[in-house]
Scaffold this active site. Structure first.
Site, PDB file in Angstrom:
ATOM      1  N   LYS A  55     -16.259  47.202 -19.991  1.00  0.00           N
ATOM      2  CA  LYS A  55     -15.233  46.372 -19.761  1.00  0.00           C
ATOM      3  C   LYS A  55     -14.492  46.559 -21.045  1.00  0.00           C
ATOM      4  CE  LYS A  55     -17.318  43.040 -16.690  1.00  0.00           C
ATOM      5  NZ  LYS A  55     -17.848  41.916 -16.503  1.00  0.00           N
ATOM      6  N   GLN A  99     -19.120  35.885 -18.659  1.00  0.00           N
ATOM      7  CA  GLN A  99     -20.075  37.134 -18.073  1.00  0.00           C
ATOM      8  C   GLN A  99     -21.271  36.284 -17.622  1.00  0.00           C
ATOM      9  OE1 GLN A  99     -19.853  40.211 -18.091  1.00  0.00           O
ATOM     10  NE2 GLN A  99     -21.441  40.474 -16.541  1.00  0.00           N
ATOM     11  N   ASP A 124     -11.173  36.851 -13.681  1.00  0.00           N
ATOM     12  CA  ASP A 124     -12.122  37.144 -12.869  1.00  0.00           C
ATOM     13  C   ASP A 124     -11.678  36.572 -11.453  1.00  0.00           C
ATOM     14  OD1 ASP A 124     -14.110  38.612 -13.540  1.00  0.00           O
ATOM     15  OD2 ASP A 124     -15.220  37.444 -14.568  1.00  0.00           O
TER      16      ASP A 124
END
Length: 934
Positions: A55, A99, A124
């Site tokens: 990422k 995460q 997300d």
């Protein structure tokens, strides 16, 4: 015929290239802007580290500023939530990824943690708010989860139309299956979701034109389950044993790829299919978040609500009006005018401070229109400058729908409790809440009091210690042994450099250097710094200090000034940044040595501490008017003994916020000969700002007094001359207005006269003023009734100001600062006051020579004279002629950046009258309301 391979690598490369171009376009519009992304990780899992590195790498390629924020495995849930809160408040971050999994030794509520992310930064797409909007079909107002969104992109790449197709989703996880169902549904597919409890799974799968599998079981879906020609998207990532691989295993999906590709029309491989698209969609969401931020925070793009006034007749008292209006929550006001949450510090519900970081964010934006409100020469009858300032901004904002800010001074508590009362405007044109405005506000004046008196204490303590110690003892105490060695502080290094001593080791100074360093040798008779207090106390105008036996007979005469007369207040008003304020505070000259050298706060070693005391005061205070327009309240220097204008910082921030079509209206203290002249020659000189319009406030009754009307006595009815029509008296008094119009036009700026109307004024009187004003060169002259009607009563004034701001202007200063001191004073006296000449009395002449020698001769001039007359004699009304201005002394505010000649005798701390305002002020113990302020 085998299926066509849908390569996620190829599609994601196209997406990244497009995103890179979009980011470049954003940076071209604003070079200071970059999309920002934070990846928050708890623990140190290898798989998480791998995903995060992918990422971060992808973000860097696109031009996104990505940060990996790592917390240890020992992190608690509260620590994680606090990190999320900080990122939520950071306006430079537009995307936040938590995460998963949260690899902590402590218990973590994953749902609580993910939902703590601000929905507008949830790239997300995992928060309940974003999921709810997706489920409702509000696709344009949320972030789509990355993996399902990537799947949709891959499906679109096939060219197969989704609408009307039969779609089957295998798996119902919150991250893939459930949102995948919603995306397909809102793309008009008929969707079936299958899961571990689904009967006849193979039969359901065989019906699918579009099949998306995310069940987490290796190669579960077989080729013979799949409809011929179907689009197959495999979201699975599984590891199966494979001895041919160095690792002993290989990655496979949830679909048996070998058999499925013989049936499907299109299929994604694993790896190289959905995986790269998940990262690409994450970057897409981050760029989208940055775009949304830019769109919603364009300077000048306000979404503001105004407060409707409920006008009463007769007009109630100011405090009753103030309390009748419920102010908007100040955080709401801040958002409405384009301030970000991390740029605002709330002080309760109705006031806030604004961080100076906003100046960097907005530095590339164009300024709005700049208007200064001034007045004719003041009289005891009052002209209503503050009321006009607020009425004008209410008209421009609430009625003409223009972005507008008022920038006004913070009032001193001395006059509030003395004779003048508050200064929040009046009637239906006020800053609210008026009790907050007129009392402590956010403590800026108290900070100035503390800083000023720290300097005063440092001066007398230093004189005392130098008088009672040897050079060596003094030096040893100034540079004490700490940890076995002596060390200069940074501020002492600065003093050494000023003395030309290029040494940093305290043990290497010669005896002569020790003496020069340790002894300031201030002349007690030449100390110019005074203590201050924000209270009207006449008995502090002259005092004797040092009378305690502990001071060993070192007494001297001194005085108190009112806090708003402190040079630190002027520094606050004229500074342009924190660094500039620190330097101005350091440059303040507080005394002269016995050898004639100026002594500064930097020499005293106190300038750094002053900056610390002032670090919050430098931030402008945000409030609002009765009609819900924004106001900056910042700094409050007196106008007769200082420059009498609010801060440069507040004006600069406001000018950026309103945008190029908006207006910033500020007020200059007292009449145009005092506050306006200093606004132009001092404030504009240091700010670099150029005003578009001058608004000159006048009243019938005040002009009548300038025409020779009788004196008024407090508490007594007004003489009939002021309440009955008298055109002859009024026309004579208009001479003062004509002179002030002339003064404004000397600076090349168009003038609009605001005639603040009272109920006793006649139509003929109001028309006479407007006619005379226009004949004298005013751009326009307008009757106003904003005290009784709020902004509606100043709409005509607002329209005139708007027109005047579009007319040509040729701004220029009155004098060149490089001229000799006496010449600059003479220019002001002759051109602004109408004097024949000036007379420098002996002390003033001595100061001219001293300041020229010390290098301060090129500072602008801040005349300290009576505000009640164009001349130095307060009793001379109208337009005095044939007078010479006597300058009895000149003082230097070197840190603020001006010299102030003293004309006549002027107290620097007011006294209390026989009946002060405090007789009427009290607190209701039940409601906690302040009563009696006006």
């Amino acid at each position: 015929m085998p299926a066509q391979i849908i390569s996620g690598k190829e599609v994601s490369a196209q997406v990244r290239a497009r995103l890179k171009k979009e980011v470049e376009e954003m940076k071209a519009q604003d070079p200071n802007f970059s999309p920002g992304l934070v990846v928050l990780q708890v623990g140190d899992r290898d798989d998480s580290n791998l995903y995060i590195s992918m990422k971060i790498k992808a973000a860097a390629e696109i031009g996104i500023n990505a940060t990996h924020m790592r917390l240890p495995k020992t992190a608690t849930e509260n620590e994680v939530l606090e990190c999320i809160r900080e990122v939520n408040e950071n306006s430079s971050i537009h995307g936040l990824i938590v995460q998963l999994p949260l690899d902590s030794v402590n218990k973590m509520d994953t749902e609580k943690v993910t939902n703590a992310v601000a929905p507008e930064k949830d790239v997300d797409g995992l928060t309940s708010i974003n999921a709810g909007k997706l489920a409702r079909g509000d696709l344009g107002d949320c972030f789509l989860p990355c993996t399902p969104n990537g799947c949709m992109e891959l499906i679109k790449q096939t060219g197969v139309s989704i609408a009307g197709k039969k779609a089957v989703v295998v798996g119902r996880s919150k991250i893939v299956g459930a949102p995948m169902h919603d995306l397909l549904l809102w793309s008009h597919a008929t969707v079936t979701t299958c899961h571990s409890r689904t009967a006849n799974l193979s039969e359901e799968v065989s019906k699918a034109d579009i099949l998306v599998v995310g069940i987490g079981k290796a190669e579960m879906v077989k080729g013979d389950w799949i409809k011929k020609g179907a689009v197959v998207i495999d979201c699975g990532i599984n590891h199966v044993p494979d001895e041919s691989k160095p690792s002993g295993k290989r990655v496979v999906g949830d679909v048996d790829y070998t058999s499925a590709k013989e049936q499907a029309g299109f299929i994604t491989p694993v790896p190289g299919g959905v995986g790269p698209m998940t990262v690409a969609m994450l970057m897409t969401n981050t760029v989208l978040g940055a775009k949304r931020f830019l769109d919603s925070h364009q300077p000048g793009k306000w979404s503001i609500s105004y407060t409707e006034l409920n006008l009463q007749k007769p007009v109630p008292s100011d405090i009753v009006i103030s309390r009748s209006c419920v102010p908007k929550p100040i955080d709401c006001m801040a958002r409405e005018v384009g301030l970000l949450s991390d740029e605002v510090e709330l002080y309760g519900k109705t006031k806030a401070k604004v961080q100076l970081s906003i100046m960097k964010r907005l530095q590339g934006q164009p300024d709005g229109k700049y208007v200064v409100v001034t007045g004719i020469t003041p009289t005891p009858l009052g002209e209503g400058k503050s009321t006009t300032t607020i009425g004008l901004v209410q008209a421009l904002g609430a009625h003409l729908k223009l972005n507008v800010f008022a920038c006004v001074r913070q009032p001193s508590q001395g006059p509030t409790f003395g004779i003048k009362g508050g200064a929040a405007g009046g009637g239906y044109s006020q800053v609210i809440p008026m009790e907050e405005f007129n009392l402590h506000l956010t403590g800026d004046i108290h900070a100035i009091t503390a800083a000023n008196n720290l300097v005063a204490a440092a001066i007398d303590a230093r004189i005392f210690h130098e008088n009672t110690q040897t050079d060596k003892a003094l030096y040893n105490r100034l540079v004490p042994i700490n940890g076995g060695q002596r060390q200069f502080s940074p501020i002492q290094i600065n003093r050494l450099k000023k003395l030309g001593i290029e040494k940093t080791d305290p043990n290497t100074l010669t005896d002569e250097e020790v003496t020069r360093f340790a002894r300031l040798d201030m002349n007690p008779e030449a100390v110019t710094w005074q203590r201050v207090l924000d209270t009207n106390d006449r008995f502090l105008r002259k005092i004797t200090i040092g009378q305690s036996p502990t001071e060993k007979g070192f007494t001297r005469e001194a005085q108190f000034d009112i806090t708003v007369a402190s040079e630190i207040m002027a520094v606050l008003a004229l500074t342009s940044s924190l660094a500039d304020m620190r330097q101005r505070l350091a440059n303040m000259v507080v005394a002269t040595s016995k050898s004639g050298q100026p002594i500064t706060t930097e020499d005293l070693g106190v300038s750094g501490a002053l900056a610390v005391l002032m670090r919050d005061a430098i931030k402008p205070n945000l409030m609002q008017t009765l009609e819900g327009t924004p106001v900056f309240v910042h700094a409050g220097p007196f106008a007769n003994i200082a420059h009498g204008n609010s801060s440069i910082l507040a004006d600069k921030i406001a000018l950026k916020l309103v945008g190029p079509e908006g207006f910033v209206v500020t007020e200059a203290g007292f009449g145009a000969d005092i506050g306006m002249e200093k606004f132009f020659n001092i404030k504009c000189r240091y700010s670099g700002l150029r005003p578009h319009v001058v608004v000159l406030v006048a009243t019938v009754r005040a002009l009548k007094m300038h025409g020779g009307g009788p004196k008024v006595t407090a508490g007594m009815p007004l003489p009939k001359e002021y309440v009955e029509e008298n055109l002859e008296l009024l026309e004579t008094g208009c001479g003062n207005m004509k002179k002030q119009i002339e003064n404004a036009r000397l600076f090349g700026v168009p003038v609009v006269v605001a005639v603040n109307a009272f109920k006793t004024d006649t139509q003929a009187e109001l028309e006479l003023i407007c006619s005379v004003a226009k004949a004298a060169g005013a751009f326009d002259a307008v009757r106003c009734s904003h005290w009784a009607e709020g902004g509606a009563g100043a709409v005509a004034l607002g329209q005139a100001v708007q027109r005047a701001s579009e007319s040509p202007s040729d701004f220029k200063f009155l004098y060149d600062v490089e001229l000799p001191i006496a010449d600059k004073i003479r220019i002001i006296a002759q051109k602004i006051y109408g004097a024949d000449d000036i007379e420098l009395l002996p002390e003033a002449q001595r100061k001219v020579e001293l300041y020229t020698k010390q290098g301060f001769g090129n500072l602008p001039i801040c005349m300290a004279k009576t505000h009640l007359s164009l001349s130095h004699d307060a009793d001379k009304k109208g337009v005095p002629t044939g007078f010479v201005v006597p300058v009895r002394d000149i003082k230097a505010s070197v840190g603020a950046g001006f010299l102030f000649p003293l004309v006549g005798t002027m107290p620097t701390i007011p006294g209390l009258p026989t009946r002060p305002c405090f007789y009427d002020i009290d607190l209701d113990p039940e409601t906690e309301q302040v009563n009696g302020l006006f």
